[in-house]
Design an enzyme around this catalytic site. Structure first.
Site, mmCIF file in Angstrom:
data_model
loop_
_atom_site.group_PDB
_atom_site.id
_atom_site.type_symbol
_atom_site.label_atom_id
_atom_site.label_comp_id
_atom_site.label_asym_id
_atom_site.label_seq_id
_atom_site.Cartn_x
_atom_site.Cartn_y
_atom_site.Cartn_z
ATOM 1 N N GLY A 1 34.372 -55.411 70.604
ATOM 2 C CA GLY A 1 34.506 -56.200 71.839
ATOM 3 C C GLY A 1 35.918 -56.750 71.968
ATOM 4 O O GLY A 1 36.123 -57.867 72.412
ATOM 5 N N GLY B 1 37.127 -52.819 74.471
ATOM 6 C CA GLY B 1 35.709 -53.132 74.668
ATOM 7 C C GLY B 1 35.491 -54.017 75.893
ATOM 8 O O GLY B 1 34.556 -53.815 76.669
ATOM 9 N N ASN C 1 41.226 -45.363 66.334
ATOM 10 C CA ASN C 1 42.223 -44.481 65.709
ATOM 11 C C ASN C 1 42.263 -44.619 64.203
ATOM 12 O O ASN C 1 41.842 -45.651 63.686
ATOM 13 C CB ASN C 1 43.607 -44.825 66.283
ATOM 14 C CG ASN C 1 43.847 -44.126 67.603
ATOM 15 O OD1 ASN C 1 43.596 -42.935 67.715
ATOM 16 N ND2 ASN C 1 44.322 -44.869 68.581
ATOM 17 N N ARG D 1 48.329 -39.515 81.218
ATOM 18 C CA ARG D 1 49.713 -39.963 81.033
ATOM 19 C C ARG D 1 50.684 -38.877 81.487
ATOM 20 O O ARG D 1 51.630 -39.141 82.235
ATOM 21 C CB ARG D 1 49.945 -40.303 79.548
ATOM 22 C CG ARG D 1 49.302 -41.629 79.161
ATOM 23 C CD ARG D 1 49.316 -41.870 77.665
ATOM 24 N NE ARG D 1 49.011 -43.258 77.352
ATOM 25 C CZ ARG D 1 48.558 -43.689 76.182
ATOM 26 N NH1 ARG D 1 48.350 -42.838 75.195
ATOM 27 N NH2 ARG D 1 48.318 -44.964 76.000
ATOM 28 N N HIS E 1 45.179 -36.239 68.420
ATOM 29 C CA HIS E 1 45.672 -37.410 69.141
ATOM 30 C C HIS E 1 46.751 -38.081 68.296
ATOM 31 O O HIS E 1 46.565 -39.151 67.752
ATOM 32 C CB HIS E 1 44.514 -38.375 69.398
ATOM 33 C CG HIS E 1 44.876 -39.542 70.264
ATOM 34 N ND1 HIS E 1 45.554 -39.406 71.456
ATOM 35 C CD2 HIS E 1 44.653 -40.855 70.120
ATOM 36 C CE1 HIS E 1 45.718 -40.603 71.996
ATOM 37 N NE2 HIS E 1 45.193 -41.495 71.202
HETATM 38 N N1 APR Z 1 32.486 -53.965 63.346
HETATM 39 C C1 APR Z 1 32.602 -54.191 64.668
HETATM 40 N N2 APR Z 1 33.713 -54.583 65.257
HETATM 41 C C2 APR Z 1 34.788 -54.746 64.473
HETATM 42 C C3 APR Z 1 34.759 -54.515 63.088
HETATM 43 C C4 APR Z 1 33.537 -54.099 62.517
HETATM 44 N N3 APR Z 1 33.419 -53.870 61.226
HETATM 45 N N4 APR Z 1 35.985 -54.753 62.605
HETATM 46 C C5 APR Z 1 36.747 -55.126 63.632
HETATM 47 N N5 APR Z 1 36.021 -55.111 64.770
HETATM 48 C C6 APR Z 1 36.424 -55.498 66.109
HETATM 49 C C7 APR Z 1 37.448 -56.603 66.151
HETATM 50 O O1 APR Z 1 36.838 -57.858 65.919
HETATM 51 C C8 APR Z 1 38.008 -56.468 67.554
HETATM 52 O O2 APR Z 1 37.353 -57.317 68.474
HETATM 53 O O3 APR Z 1 37.052 -54.418 66.789
HETATM 54 C C9 APR Z 1 37.747 -54.996 67.901
HETATM 55 C C10 APR Z 1 38.991 -54.189 68.145
HETATM 56 O O4 APR Z 1 39.622 -54.729 69.248
HETATM 57 P P1 APR Z 1 41.197 -54.871 69.366
HETATM 58 O O5 APR Z 1 41.747 -55.359 68.087
HETATM 59 O O6 APR Z 1 41.481 -55.643 70.600
HETATM 60 O O7 APR Z 1 41.669 -53.347 69.540
HETATM 61 P P2 APR Z 1 41.603 -52.436 70.844
HETATM 62 O O8 APR Z 1 42.898 -52.506 71.568
HETATM 63 O O9 APR Z 1 40.354 -52.669 71.588
HETATM 64 O O10 APR Z 1 41.568 -50.983 70.157
HETATM 65 C C11 APR Z 1 40.470 -50.588 69.379
HETATM 66 O O11 APR Z 1 40.875 -48.257 69.694
HETATM 67 O O12 APR Z 1 42.651 -47.112 70.672
HETATM 68 C C12 APR Z 1 42.076 -47.548 69.484
HETATM 69 O O13 APR Z 1 43.970 -47.794 68.028
HETATM 70 C C13 APR Z 1 42.980 -48.490 68.753
HETATM 71 O O14 APR Z 1 41.759 -48.422 66.713
HETATM 72 C C14 APR Z 1 42.000 -49.201 67.859
HETATM 73 C C15 APR Z 1 40.732 -49.266 68.705
#
Ligand code: APR
Length: 321
Positions: free
Chosen positions: A11, A15, A121, A152, A176
């Site tokens: 989230g 998310g 990723n 893109r 990717h």
């Molecule tokens: N279970 C569920 N959620 C988790 C866990 C876990 N074990 N560990 C981390 N998270 C959550 C984090 O709390 C965070 O809210 O995953 C979320 C990731 O969100 P962001 O850090 O904002 O990253 P975001 O920009 O959404 O990208 C997510 O997608 O494009 C890829 O490289 C990017 O790997 C990254 C992913």
């Protein structure tokens, strides 16, 4: 097709945008899981409170309990760390593999019949791991990358030619990462080859080739360009939009031909790896991998990209995943 239950695992930035898009498009009821306490509940409450304004009546719920994703039809996984400036996607391997393993175990337990789109990723490795842990059929585990990379590429072409992006078709294949393969030969504006339009614009073949080369390079580095500007994370609006395009094709059985990270069983000469290729997406997930002939140079570039995916997967396996 009836209303779907859509689980978002993660989230964070992507998310959150996913939940808002799904709600506003009324694609289904949303359950957003995150490990951080209260975060998904807060985001979903915020989104739900816009329901009167945007006029949607799907439910949007946040949770820290995997049980709530029970019976989901579609799962979109964005759990995991994003890149920081200077990092490659591959630098996220160990951290995100640990996270994806847990996510996969829980999706297998609570949403065993779901179709799954992975966004985390390093994409190609995370999709591979998710499928391995769940044992789900390959056609219902896929990754989002190509829709965004292609968008893109199309955006840069539209800017360069001064035409509507709606008329630009551009395809990016492969892994990717930095080795992804934008297919120049078939890039077109409503059927007209982009290279021909560039040659008209510059009245010079080598200048046109140079401009195209710059757009190809920018496409390959586009994720990093955004990371560099944001400083605290990676792209999130466009990855969310790209995942929604895939989700809609599945939910509405649209059979769109989209570049997705799909499991190859001999197609494009690749056996047993997840690689970005065009595929028909319908109600059962990946309905068919669409093959087309590549010229020698394209084939060499794709092979190079597939090798990068193979070495990433080998690294992951060496680490015990
Ligand atoms: N279970 C569920 N959620 C988790 C866990 C876990 N074990 N560990 C981390 N998270 C959550 C984090 O709390 C965070 O809210 O995953 C979320 C990731 O969100 P962001 O850090 O904002 O990253 P975001 O920009 O959404 O990208 C997510 O997608 O494009 C890829 O490289 C990017 O790997 C990254 C992913």
């Amino acid at each position: 097709m009836g209303l779907k239950k859509i689980a978002l695992i993660g989230g964070g930035q992507i998310g959150g945008v996913l939940a808002q898009l799904i709600a506003s498009k009324q694609l289904g009821d949303v359950v957003m899981y995150d490990i951080v306490e209260d975060l998904p509940q807060g985001k979903c409450l915020d989104i739900a409170e816009a329901s009167r304004i945007d006029g949607f009546d799907v439910s949007v719920k946040g949770t820290n309990d995997y049980k709530d994703i029970e019976g989901s039809d579609l799962v979109i996984v964005t759990a995991g760390l994003p890149r920081k400036p200077g990092m490659s996607r591959d630098d996220l391997l160990v951290t995100n593999a640990n996270i994806i393993k847990t996510v996969a175990e829980n999706v297998k337990k609570f949403a065993p019949n779901s179709i799954v789109i992975i966004v985390s990723n390093p994409l190609d490795a995370m999709v591979t791991l998710f499928q391995k842990v769940t044992g789900f059929e390959h056609n219902r585990v896929m990754g989002q990358a190509g829709v965004l990379d292609s968008s893109r590429f199309a955006t840069f072409i539209a800017w360069e030619l001064g035409v509507s992006v709606k008329d630009v078709n551009a395809l990016v294949l492969g892994g990717h990462g930095d080795t992804m393969v934008p297919i120049v030969r078939y890039a077109n504006v409503n059927g007209i080859p982009v290279m021909e339009l560039l040659e008209q614009k510059y009245s010079d073949r080598s200048k046109a080739a140079e401009v195209m080369k710059a757009m190809v390079e920018r496409t390959k580095q586009a994720g990093g360009e955004v990371v560099k500007l944001l400083k605290t994370g990676s792209a999130f609006y466009s990855p969310a939009s790209a995942s929604i395009a895939m989700a809609e094709s599945i939910i509405f059985d649209e059979k769109r031909v989209l570049p997705v990270c799909a499991y190859l069983n001999g197609e494009y000469g690749v056996n047993g790896y997840y690689v970005g290729v065009p595929a028909i997406l319908g109600k059962n997930g990946i309905q068919k991998i669409v093959e087309f002939s590549l010229d020698q140079e394209e084939k060499a570039l794709l092979d190079n990209s597939v090798n990068a995916v193979k070495s990433l997967v080998a690294d992951m396996e060496r680490l015990g995943f």
